[in-house]
Design a protein around this motif. Structure first.
Motif, PDB file in Angstrom:
ATOM      1  N   THR A 109       0.845  -1.190   0.000  1.00  0.00           N
ATOM      2  CA  THR A 109       0.000   0.000   0.000  1.00  0.00           C
ATOM      3  C   THR A 109       0.876   1.234   0.000  1.00  0.00           C
ATOM      4  OG1 THR A 109      -1.799   1.162   1.132  1.00  0.00           O
ATOM      5  CG2 THR A 109      -0.155   0.064   2.525  1.00  0.00           C
ATOM      6  N   THR A 110       0.319   2.333  -0.492  1.00  0.00           N
ATOM      7  CA  THR A 110       1.071   3.592  -0.550  1.00  0.00           C
ATOM      8  C   THR A 110       0.468   4.645   0.368  1.00  0.00           C
ATOM      9  OG1 THR A 110      -0.246   4.291  -2.463  1.00  0.00           O
ATOM     10  CG2 THR A 110       1.838   3.171  -2.912  1.00  0.00           C
ATOM     11  N   SER A 111      -0.474   4.245   1.226  1.00  0.00           N
ATOM     12  CA  SER A 111      -1.113   5.216   2.119  1.00  0.00           C
ATOM     13  C   SER A 111      -1.379   4.563   3.467  1.00  0.00           C
ATOM     14  CB  SER A 111      -2.433   5.714   1.500  1.00  0.00           C
ATOM     15  OG  SER A 111      -3.373   4.659   1.429  1.00  0.00           O
ATOM     16  N   ASN A 112      -1.978   5.341   4.374  1.00  0.00           N
ATOM     17  CA  ASN A 112      -2.304   4.812   5.700  1.00  0.00           C
ATOM     18  C   ASN A 112      -3.482   3.852   5.664  1.00  0.00           C
ATOM     19  OD1 ASN A 112      -0.286   6.305   6.947  1.00  0.00           O
ATOM     20  ND2 ASN A 112      -1.609   8.091   7.214  1.00  0.00           N
ATOM     21  N   SER A 113      -4.250   3.888   4.591  1.00  0.00           N
ATOM     22  CA  SER A 113      -5.398   3.000   4.450  1.00  0.00           C
ATOM     23  C   SER A 113      -5.051   1.846   3.522  1.00  0.00           C
ATOM     24  CB  SER A 113      -6.597   3.771   3.889  1.00  0.00           C
ATOM     25  OG  SER A 113      -7.666   2.888   3.602  1.00  0.00           O
ATOM     26  N   LEU A 114      -5.636   0.695   3.786  1.00  0.00           N
ATOM     27  CA  LEU A 114      -5.435  -0.468   2.929  1.00  0.00           C
ATOM     28  C   LEU A 114      -6.372  -0.469   1.729  1.00  0.00           C
ATOM     29  CD1 LEU A 114      -4.931  -3.238   5.636  1.00  0.00           C
ATOM     30  CD2 LEU A 114      -3.190  -2.142   4.225  1.00  0.00           C
ATOM     31  N   ALA A 115      -7.329   0.468   1.694  1.00  0.00           N
ATOM     32  CA  ALA A 115      -8.197   0.591   0.532  1.00  0.00           C
ATOM     33  C   ALA A 115      -7.358   0.983  -0.680  1.00  0.00           C
ATOM     34  CB  ALA A 115      -9.283   1.635   0.783  1.00  0.00           C
ATOM     35  N   GLY A 116      -7.533   0.265  -1.778  1.00  0.00           N
ATOM     36  CA  GLY A 116      -6.757   0.559  -2.982  1.00  0.00           C
ATOM     37  C   GLY A 116      -5.387  -0.075  -3.010  1.00  0.00           C
ATOM     38  N   SER A 117      -5.004  -0.781  -1.949  1.00  0.00           N
ATOM     39  CA  SER A 117      -3.715  -1.462  -1.952  1.00  0.00           C
ATOM     40  C   SER A 117      -3.761  -2.639  -2.916  1.00  0.00           C
ATOM     41  CB  SER A 117      -3.352  -1.924  -0.541  1.00  0.00           C
ATOM     42  OG  SER A 117      -4.342  -2.807  -0.036  1.00  0.00           O
ATOM     43  N   THR A 118      -2.616  -3.238  -3.177  1.00  0.00           N
ATOM     44  CA  THR A 118      -2.543  -4.368  -4.095  1.00  0.00           C
ATOM     45  C   THR A 118      -2.040  -5.605  -3.354  1.00  0.00           C
ATOM     46  OG1 THR A 118      -0.303  -3.775  -4.793  1.00  0.00           O
ATOM     47  CG2 THR A 118      -2.124  -2.919  -6.102  1.00  0.00           C
ATOM     48  N   ILE A 119      -2.500  -6.761  -3.810  1.00  0.00           N
ATOM     49  CA  ILE A 119      -2.001  -8.020  -3.286  1.00  0.00           C
ATOM     50  C   ILE A 119      -1.549  -8.886  -4.451  1.00  0.00           C
ATOM     51  CG2 ILE A 119      -3.561  -7.942  -1.307  1.00  0.00           C
ATOM     52  CD1 ILE A 119      -5.196 -10.179  -2.739  1.00  0.00           C
ATOM     53  N   LYS A 120      -0.717  -9.867  -4.147  1.00  0.00           N
ATOM     54  CA  LYS A 120      -0.327 -10.858  -5.139  1.00  0.00           C
ATOM     55  C   LYS A 120      -0.755 -12.228  -4.630  1.00  0.00           C
ATOM     56  CE  LYS A 120       3.319  -8.280  -7.429  1.00  0.00           C
ATOM     57  NZ  LYS A 120       4.731  -8.259  -7.884  1.00  0.00           N
ATOM     58  N   LEU A 121      -1.537 -12.899  -5.443  1.00  0.00           N
ATOM     59  CA  LEU A 121      -2.141 -14.171  -5.060  1.00  0.00           C
ATOM     60  C   LEU A 121      -1.656 -15.272  -6.000  1.00  0.00           C
ATOM     61  CD1 LEU A 121      -4.469 -15.132  -3.026  1.00  0.00           C
ATOM     62  CD2 LEU A 121      -5.904 -15.158  -5.067  1.00  0.00           C
ATOM     63  N   ARG A 122      -1.115 -16.319  -5.424  1.00  0.00           N
ATOM     64  CA  ARG A 122      -0.743 -17.499  -6.212  1.00  0.00           C
ATOM     65  C   ARG A 122      -2.006 -18.330  -6.431  1.00  0.00           C
ATOM     66  NH1 ARG A 122       4.187 -20.095  -6.916  1.00  0.00           N
ATOM     67  NH2 ARG A 122       3.942 -21.602  -8.615  1.00  0.00           N
ATOM     68  N   VAL A 123      -2.541 -18.284  -7.639  1.00  0.00           N
ATOM     69  CA  VAL A 123      -3.848 -18.870  -7.922  1.00  0.00           C
ATOM     70  C   VAL A 123      -3.759 -20.387  -8.018  1.00  0.00           C
ATOM     71  CG1 VAL A 123      -5.757 -18.952  -9.570  1.00  0.00           C
ATOM     72  CG2 VAL A 123      -4.582 -16.783  -9.113  1.00  0.00           C
ATOM     73  N   ARG A 124      -4.670 -21.058  -7.318  1.00  0.00           N
ATOM     74  CA  ARG A 124      -4.820 -22.511  -7.434  1.00  0.00           C
ATOM     75  C   ARG A 124      -5.972 -22.857  -8.370  1.00  0.00           C
ATOM     76  NH1 ARG A 124      -4.025 -25.234  -1.441  1.00  0.00           N
ATOM     77  NH2 ARG A 124      -1.795 -24.761  -1.189  1.00  0.00           N
ATOM     78  N   ARG A 125      -7.094 -22.165  -8.177  1.00  0.00           N
ATOM     79  CA  ARG A 125      -8.216 -22.369  -9.096  1.00  0.00           C
ATOM     80  C   ARG A 125      -9.147 -21.165  -9.028  1.00  0.00           C
ATOM     81  NH1 ARG A 125      -9.728 -25.313  -4.554  1.00  0.00           N
ATOM     82  NH2 ARG A 125     -11.916 -25.116  -3.899  1.00  0.00           N
ATOM     83  N   ALA A 126      -9.915 -20.992 -10.106  1.00  0.00           N
ATOM     84  CA  ALA A 126     -10.889 -19.908 -10.175  1.00  0.00           C
ATOM     85  C   ALA A 126     -12.226 -20.471 -10.630  1.00  0.00           C
ATOM     86  CB  ALA A 126     -10.421 -18.822 -11.138  1.00  0.00           C
ATOM     87  N   MET A 127     -13.290 -20.015  -9.984  1.00  0.00           N
ATOM     88  CA  MET A 127     -14.640 -20.454 -10.325  1.00  0.00           C
ATOM     89  C   MET A 127     -15.326 -19.318 -11.074  1.00  0.00           C
ATOM     90  SD  MET A 127     -14.970 -22.094  -6.581  1.00  0.00           S
ATOM     91  CE  MET A 127     -13.440 -21.229  -6.174  1.00  0.00           C
ATOM     92  N   LEU A 128     -15.415 -19.477 -12.404  1.00  0.00           N
ATOM     93  CA  LEU A 128     -15.901 -18.404 -13.256  1.00  0.00           C
ATOM     94  C   LEU A 128     -17.325 -18.666 -13.724  1.00  0.00           C
ATOM     95  CD1 LEU A 128     -12.752 -17.979 -15.544  1.00  0.00           C
ATOM     96  CD2 LEU A 128     -13.282 -16.771 -13.435  1.00  0.00           C
ATOM     97  N   PRO A 129     -18.155 -17.623 -13.778  1.00  0.00           N
ATOM     98  CA  PRO A 129     -19.479 -17.788 -14.394  1.00  0.00           C
ATOM     99  C   PRO A 129     -19.327 -18.195 -15.859  1.00  0.00           C
ATOM    100  CG  PRO A 129     -19.320 -15.711 -13.185  1.00  0.00           C
ATOM    101  CD  PRO A 129     -17.934 -16.276 -13.249  1.00  0.00           C
ATOM    102  N   ALA A 130     -20.297 -18.934 -16.369  1.00  0.00           N
ATOM    103  CA  ALA A 130     -20.205 -19.455 -17.733  1.00  0.00           C
ATOM    104  C   ALA A 130     -20.120 -18.342 -18.776  1.00  0.00           C
ATOM    105  CB  ALA A 130     -21.406 -20.357 -18.023  1.00  0.00           C
ATOM    106  N   ASN A 131     -20.748 -17.186 -18.492  1.00  0.00           N
ATOM    107  CA  ASN A 131     -20.785 -16.115 -19.484  1.00  0.00           C
ATOM    108  C   ASN A 131     -19.630 -15.131 -19.337  1.00  0.00           C
ATOM    109  OD1 ASN A 131     -21.599 -15.069 -17.042  1.00  0.00           O
ATOM    110  ND2 ASN A 131     -23.213 -13.770 -17.901  1.00  0.00           N
ATOM    111  N   LEU A 132     -18.675 -15.424 -18.473  1.00  0.00           N
ATOM    112  CA  LEU A 132     -17.547 -14.514 -18.263  1.00  0.00           C
ATOM    113  C   LEU A 132     -16.279 -15.183 -18.791  1.00  0.00           C
ATOM    114  CD1 LEU A 132     -16.613 -11.814 -17.123  1.00  0.00           C
ATOM    115  CD2 LEU A 132     -16.303 -12.915 -14.916  1.00  0.00           C
ATOM    116  N   LYS A 133     -15.917 -14.848 -20.015  1.00  0.00           N
ATOM    117  CA  LYS A 133     -14.812 -15.533 -20.688  1.00  0.00           C
ATOM    118  C   LYS A 133     -13.494 -14.779 -20.432  1.00  0.00           C
ATOM    119  CE  LYS A 133     -17.773 -17.484 -24.271  1.00  0.00           C
ATOM    120  NZ  LYS A 133     -19.032 -17.064 -23.630  1.00  0.00           N
ATOM    121  N   VAL A 134     -13.033 -14.840 -19.185  1.00  0.00           N
ATOM    122  CA  VAL A 134     -11.788 -14.162 -18.821  1.00  0.00           C
ATOM    123  C   VAL A 134     -10.855 -15.128 -18.096  1.00  0.00           C
ATOM    124  CG1 VAL A 134     -12.785 -11.850 -18.707  1.00  0.00           C
ATOM    125  CG2 VAL A 134     -12.841 -13.304 -16.691  1.00  0.00           C
TER     126      VAL A 134
END
Length: 236
Positions: A109-134
């Motif tokens: 984070t670049t401020s006193n608040s964690l809002a808007g900060s970034t994280i890095k996640l090592r993805v194991r799996r993602a559950m995507l809606p059928a109509n979301l092709k991302v």
């Protein structure tokens, strides 16, 4: 808007091309009016209104660029005015969120608040809606963690406790800019521990309780007492 050169296939007459362009211009007007009424809220809402347009690239671009001070656009049926509508310049969310399971690796984070900060996640799996092709955005590229943004300070505090402490499941809102090939934005709005046995869950609760109960050492343990006057070294 800048004057545009008409482009049409060899089997389409200039008149047909102009009529198609005028129809698209009217569609842009209707889309922005629907946005103003609060009807166009998601990418799915927008995509429904793009069905049947002739030049989707132009329509998407104009939908983002229109401002109340934009000069009227001349069509065969008269001028189309833009003085009461505003372009969709922000990201539009997709209707359905995505659930992602992974291991939290970094948080910045670049401020006193964690809002808007970034994280890095090592993805194991993602559950995507059928109509979301991302799906490609949730696949590790060369083993690299996925970068996500944090919605609020509270969500950031929840995430912080799981750094290096096993898997988490995060709820992600996926958004994209309107124009063709627009940028994507992935925001974590909720986080949960993943696949904890009851003993592991209790151990985590106990750890949190112990950490909150810790008391900092007294000042006397950090600083030497000031020497008394009689103990001060004498000057020769």
């Amino acid at each position: 808007m800048p004057t545009e050169q008409l482009k049409f296939a060899s089997d389409v007459s200039p008149l047909q091309a102009q009529l198609a362009k005028d129809k698209d211009t009217q569609s842009i007007r209707r889309i922005l009016q629907a946005r103003k009424r609060g009807v166009v809220r998601t990418h799915e809402d927008l995509d429904l209104r793009l069905v049947g347009v002739n030049d989707e690239i132009r329509v998407r671009r104009m939908v983002t660029e229109i401002e109340p001070h934009t000069p009227p656009t001349t069509t065969r049926k008269g001028e189309v005015r833009w003085d009461d509508v505003v372009g969709i310049s922000s990201y539009l969310p997709f209707e359905s969120p995505v659930m992602v399971v992974g291991e939290l690796r970094e948080m910045a984070t670049t401020s006193n608040s964690l809002a808007g900060s970034t994280i890095k996640l090592r993805v194991r799996r993602a559950m995507l809606p059928a109509n979301l092709k991302v799906r490609k955005y949730f696949k590790a590229k060369g083993g690299q963690p996925l970068e996500l943004h944090v919605e609020s300070h509270e969500v950031g505090l929840r995430l912080a406790q799981f750094l290096g402490r096993g898997s988490v499941r995060v709820k992600v809102i996926v958004s994209r800019e309107v124009q063709e090939h627009g940028r994507w934005n992935l925001v974590v709005v909720e986080v949960y521990p993943e696949a904890l046995r009851e003993a592991e869950r209790q151990a985590h609760v106990d750890w949190v309780v112990r950490e909150l109960a810790r008391v900092a050492p007294a000042e006397s343990e950090w600083f030497d007492a000031e020497p008394a006057a009689q103990d001060a070294p004498r000057e020769d």
